[in-house]
Design a protein around this motif. Structure first.
Motif, PDB file in Angstrom:
ATOM      1  N   HIS A  34       8.512  -7.612  -8.297  1.00 19.48           N
ATOM      2  CA  HIS A  34       7.461  -6.719  -7.793  1.00 19.48           C
ATOM      3  C   HIS A  34       6.804  -7.288  -6.535  1.00 19.48           C
ATOM      4  N   LYS A  35       6.533  -6.412  -5.572  1.00 19.25           N
ATOM      5  CA  LYS A  35       5.796  -6.800  -4.363  1.00 19.25           C
ATOM      6  C   LYS A  35       4.461  -6.071  -4.348  1.00 19.25           C
ATOM      7  N   ALA A  36       3.422  -6.821  -4.070  1.00 20.16           N
ATOM      8  CA  ALA A  36       2.069  -6.247  -4.073  1.00 20.16           C
ATOM      9  C   ALA A  36       1.935  -5.148  -3.025  1.00 20.16           C
ATOM     10  N   SER A  70      -7.861   2.202  -5.358  1.00 14.55           N
ATOM     11  CA  SER A  70      -7.524   1.470  -4.135  1.00 14.55           C
ATOM     12  C   SER A  70      -6.372   0.497  -4.374  1.00 14.55           C
ATOM     13  N   ASN A  71      -5.655   0.172  -3.310  1.00 19.04           N
ATOM     14  CA  ASN A  71      -4.556  -0.794  -3.412  1.00 19.04           C
ATOM     15  C   ASN A  71      -5.038  -2.152  -3.896  1.00 19.04           C
ATOM     16  N   VAL A  72      -6.255  -2.513  -3.486  1.00 19.87           N
ATOM     17  CA  VAL A  72      -6.828  -3.795  -3.931  1.00 19.87           C
ATOM     18  C   VAL A  72      -6.977  -3.797  -5.457  1.00 19.87           C
ATOM     19  N   SER A  73      -7.502  -2.711  -6.004  1.00 18.72           N
ATOM     20  CA  SER A  73      -7.699  -2.617  -7.458  1.00 18.72           C
ATOM     21  C   SER A  73      -6.368  -2.548  -8.193  1.00 18.72           C
ATOM     22  N   VAL A  74      -5.409  -1.824  -7.619  1.00 17.77           N
ATOM     23  CA  VAL A  74      -4.074  -1.750  -8.236  1.00 17.77           C
ATOM     24  C   VAL A  74      -3.453  -3.141  -8.291  1.00 17.77           C
TER      25      VAL A  74
END
Length: 298
Positions: free
Chosen positions: A99-101, A67-71
């Motif tokens: 870097h952008k989340a 998931s994006n949250v975990s990444v």
């Protein structure tokens, strides 16, 4: 000789004073990237990498349905590592500087209703025996103080002050704060301690909350306890200690508490953290407004 990765772990433990769980999470993320880097770029250390290497790792994680949250959490671990290398002058520029989340959906934490809270407390209205008395006290303490799960787990006997009706907890970043407790909680403290003193073997005597075997309670124990009791009265997806903390804040705001006071009680460092709870209060205000305003009666 200690390598940078081990020095970073010591830095998190000794200087930042992060919990063992948090330190392990950082360590695992760094080791994971290190392994990826070794396999795909034949590079044994991650101290000197470029952003394209990190981006390749991100792509592989997304392709693996992480998931994006975990990444974002994993990249946050790397950011902290390279910030440490900058601080210790091991590198001059962080490879994650620009870097952008990844975008993540905003999840609204749905608090328990007052009816759901009452249902659980009615069920535990006349607890008998050590475990029932302890369980009711834990639920009541979460709901009436808004304390964090880790703060409750690490609450020590010496930090419960019966004469002033307060408890001292150790929050995030090792920040101490004093929380007032209601008189009804003070009475429950006395009942609990009476039962606690009757335990046959007490190993972790300095800690306030114990299992029936005399050991300090842990994260999974507290989560299971809250989930178990609230599953009987609520169909909400999340039934955790954090939802009880969320409920505490929401119910205070719904009943007229000001945001700054709630911020202090929760131990937040800024109002921005507390403002996430206001959406529920706004819903309540809208409901009252619609029901009470004369123009809505016509």
């Amino acid at each position: 000789m200690m390598n940078n990765k081990e020095a970073f772990r010591d830095y998190l433990q000794l200087e930042k004073k992060y919990s063992p769980h948090t330190v392990l999470a950082y360590w695992n993320d760094i080791v994971s990237f290190e392994l990826f880097n070794s396999v795909h770029f034949d590079q044994q250390t991650i101290d000197q990498v470029n952003y394209s290497q990190i981006r390749s790792w991100i792509v592989s994680l997304v392709d693996a349905d992480v998931s994006n949250v975990s990444v974002n959490r994993k990249i946050a671990s790397l950011k902290a590592y390279y910030k440490f290398l900058l601080k210790t002058k091991q590198i001059e520029v962080s490879p994650l500087l620009k870097h952008k989340a990844l975008k993540t959906p905003k999840k609204i934490q749905i608090p328990f209703s007052e009816k759901e809270i009452d249902a659980v407390l009615v069920y535990l209205q006349n607890p008998i025996g050590f475990e029932a008395i302890r369980d009711k006290l834990i639920i009541d303490l979460f709901y009436t103080t808004g304390m964090r799960r880790t703060e409750l787990i690490h609450l020590k006997m010496a930090n419960v002050n019966f004469s002033t009706g307060t408890i001292k907890v150790l929050g995030k970043r090792n920040k101490e704060r004093i929380i007032p407790v209601l008189p009804v909680i003070n009475c429950q403290f006395e009942s609990y301690l009476l039962e606690r003193s009757g335990l046959e073997n007490i190993t972790d005597a300095e800690y306030f909350f114990l299992t029936k075997k005399g050991l300090k309670i842990n994260d999974s124990f507290v989560y299971r306890l809250i989930n178990s009791y609230f599953s009987a009265v609520s169909e909400k997806v999340k039934k955790s200690p954090h939802i009880l903390r969320h409920t505490f804040a929401t119910h205070l705001l719904n009943n007229g508490a000001d945001l700054n006071s709630v911020k202090e009680l929760l131990g937040h460092s800024s109002l921005a953290s507390t403002q996430v709870y206001t959406h529920n209060s706004l819903s309540e205000l809208k409901k009252v407004y619609k029901e009470a305003h004369p123009r809505n009666q016509k």
